[in-house]
Design a protein around this motif. Sequence first.
Motif, PDB file in Angstrom:
ATOM      1  N   UNK A  50       0.863  -1.184   0.000  1.00 12.64           N
ATOM      2  CA  UNK A  50       0.000   0.000   0.000  1.00 12.64           C
ATOM      3  C   UNK A  50       0.900   1.235   0.000  1.00 12.64           C
ATOM      4  N   UNK A  51       0.872   1.987  -1.122  1.00 15.73           N
ATOM      5  CA  UNK A  51       1.796   3.103  -1.281  1.00 15.73           C
ATOM      6  C   UNK A  51       1.128   4.463  -1.143  1.00 15.73           C
ATOM      7  N   UNK A  52      -0.212   4.509  -1.183  1.00 19.38           N
ATOM      8  CA  UNK A  52      -0.894   5.802  -1.164  1.00 19.38           C
ATOM      9  C   UNK A  52      -2.365   5.576  -0.841  1.00 19.38           C
ATOM     10  N   UNK A  53      -2.964   6.508  -0.101  1.00 24.53           N
ATOM     11  CA  UNK A  53      -4.393   6.475   0.192  1.00 24.53           C
ATOM     12  C   UNK A  53      -5.011   7.792  -0.230  1.00 24.53           C
ATOM     13  N   UNK A  54      -6.259   7.724  -0.670  1.00 28.58           N
ATOM     14  CA  UNK A  54      -6.976   8.920  -1.107  1.00 28.58           C
ATOM     15  C   UNK A  54      -8.434   8.771  -0.700  1.00 28.58           C
ATOM     16  N   UNK A  55      -8.991   9.812  -0.130  1.00 25.98           N
ATOM     17  CA  UNK A  55     -10.417   9.842   0.187  1.00 25.98           C
ATOM     18  C   UNK A  55     -11.030  11.020  -0.535  1.00 25.98           C
ATOM     19  N   UNK A  56     -12.149  10.787  -1.174  1.00 19.37           N
ATOM     20  CA  UNK A  56     -12.786  11.894  -1.872  1.00 19.37           C
ATOM     21  C   UNK A  56     -13.817  11.422  -2.862  1.00 19.37           C
ATOM     22  N   UNK A  57     -13.819  12.091  -3.982  1.00 15.54           N
ATOM     23  CA  UNK A  57     -14.835  11.906  -5.002  1.00 15.54           C
ATOM     24  C   UNK A  57     -14.921  10.447  -5.459  1.00 15.54           C
ATOM     25  N   UNK A  58     -16.105  10.088  -5.853  1.00 14.84           N
ATOM     26  CA  UNK A  58     -16.271   8.798  -6.502  1.00 14.84           C
ATOM     27  C   UNK A  58     -17.330   8.930  -7.569  1.00 14.84           C
ATOM     28  N   UNK A  59     -17.264   8.037  -8.522  1.00 14.75           N
ATOM     29  CA  UNK A  59     -18.272   8.012  -9.573  1.00 14.75           C
ATOM     30  C   UNK A  59     -18.786   6.593  -9.693  1.00 14.75           C
ATOM     31  N   UNK A  60     -19.897   6.448 -10.369  1.00 15.34           N
ATOM     32  CA  UNK A  60     -20.471   5.128 -10.610  1.00 15.34           C
ATOM     33  C   UNK A  60     -20.243   4.788 -12.071  1.00 15.34           C
ATOM     34  N   UNK A  61     -19.333   3.852 -12.346  1.00 14.52           N
ATOM     35  CA  UNK A  61     -19.028   3.505 -13.743  1.00 14.52           C
ATOM     36  C   UNK A  61     -20.261   3.055 -14.509  1.00 14.52           C
ATOM     37  N   UNK A  62     -20.319   3.480 -15.772  1.00 15.07           N
ATOM     38  CA  UNK A  62     -21.381   3.041 -16.680  1.00 15.07           C
ATOM     39  C   UNK A  62     -20.742   2.617 -17.992  1.00 15.07           C
ATOM     40  N   UNK A  63     -21.481   1.997 -18.816  1.00 25.95           N
ATOM     41  CA  UNK A  63     -21.080   1.465 -20.130  1.00 25.95           C
ATOM     42  C   UNK A  63     -19.934   0.481 -19.997  1.00 25.95           C
ATOM     43  N   UNK A  64     -19.027   0.422 -20.963  1.00 26.02           N
ATOM     44  CA  UNK A  64     -17.996  -0.612 -21.032  1.00 26.02           C
ATOM     45  C   UNK A  64     -16.794  -0.307 -20.147  1.00 26.02           C
ATOM     46  N   UNK A  65     -15.965  -1.324 -19.945  1.00 29.44           N
ATOM     47  CA  UNK A  65     -14.661  -1.158 -19.315  1.00 29.44           C
ATOM     48  C   UNK A  65     -13.606  -1.274 -20.406  1.00 29.44           C
ATOM     49  N   UNK A  66     -12.434  -0.695 -20.167  1.00 32.67           N
ATOM     50  CA  UNK A  66     -11.392  -0.675 -21.187  1.00 32.67           C
ATOM     51  C   UNK A  66     -10.045  -1.090 -20.634  1.00 32.67           C
ATOM     52  N   UNK A  67      -9.255  -1.678 -21.481  1.00 32.70           N
ATOM     53  CA  UNK A  67      -7.859  -1.978 -21.182  1.00 32.70           C
ATOM     54  C   UNK A  67      -7.044  -1.256 -22.245  1.00 32.70           C
ATOM     55  N   UNK A  68      -6.127  -0.415 -21.798  1.00 34.50           N
ATOM     56  CA  UNK A  68      -5.282   0.323 -22.723  1.00 34.50           C
ATOM     57  C   UNK A  68      -5.814   1.677 -23.124  1.00 34.50           C
ATOM     58  N   UNK A  69      -6.969   2.108 -22.579  1.00 35.47           N
ATOM     59  CA  UNK A  69      -7.523   3.432 -22.862  1.00 35.47           C
ATOM     60  C   UNK A  69      -8.556   3.748 -21.801  1.00 35.47           C
ATOM     61  N   UNK A  70      -8.807   5.033 -21.564  1.00 36.79           N
ATOM     62  CA  UNK A  70      -9.847   5.338 -20.588  1.00 36.79           C
ATOM     63  C   UNK A  70     -11.168   5.692 -21.213  1.00 36.79           C
TER      64      UNK A  70
END
Length: 182
Positions: free
Chosen positions: A134-154
Amino acid sequence: TGASPAVVVSVGSVGVGGPIFTTSSKLGSHAGSFDGSSWITTPLVTNSTNMSMMAWVNLETTSEFGTFIQAGNANGIGLGVGNTIMENDPGNNLIMHIVDIAWVSTAIAIGTGWHQVAVTRNAGNYKFYIDGNNIYNYSGEQSTPTTNSNIGAYNSVGGGNLTLSGGNLLDEAAIYNITLSS
């Protein structure tokens, strides 16, 4: 912790045009090399507030940029490499993109050679890992993913595409619909 992923895309077993598959893999028999204009799209894996994403990456230099893996195309959460963002900002830091909300740079270098990178989310709390640490922690914004997932692009129009060529490779990308603990 013995959890099964909602979907694992084992780069090398997906016959999608674009990425080049090589036998120089971390696990299994193949790994993908992405040229900045190719990516793999998979069905949406999770839209839960709890999730985990990980991949094995082989970076040849400390001047790279792009998305390794992203859960959800719209409102997605991507994990990749760069300096402060993953778009045309070369570096070696592990970075998360909460689409249309925030760029989160750990300011911690991934390194070169094979490394496992991961992020977990439990509600709005994120934990980043390199090689299981565990190298870093972040608390804050979140979104709810929709549509497809991708590998190699966002996103499926090519924004933030991963440019991995030569000895740079991506292997064993996985997205889980739970928060893994180790």
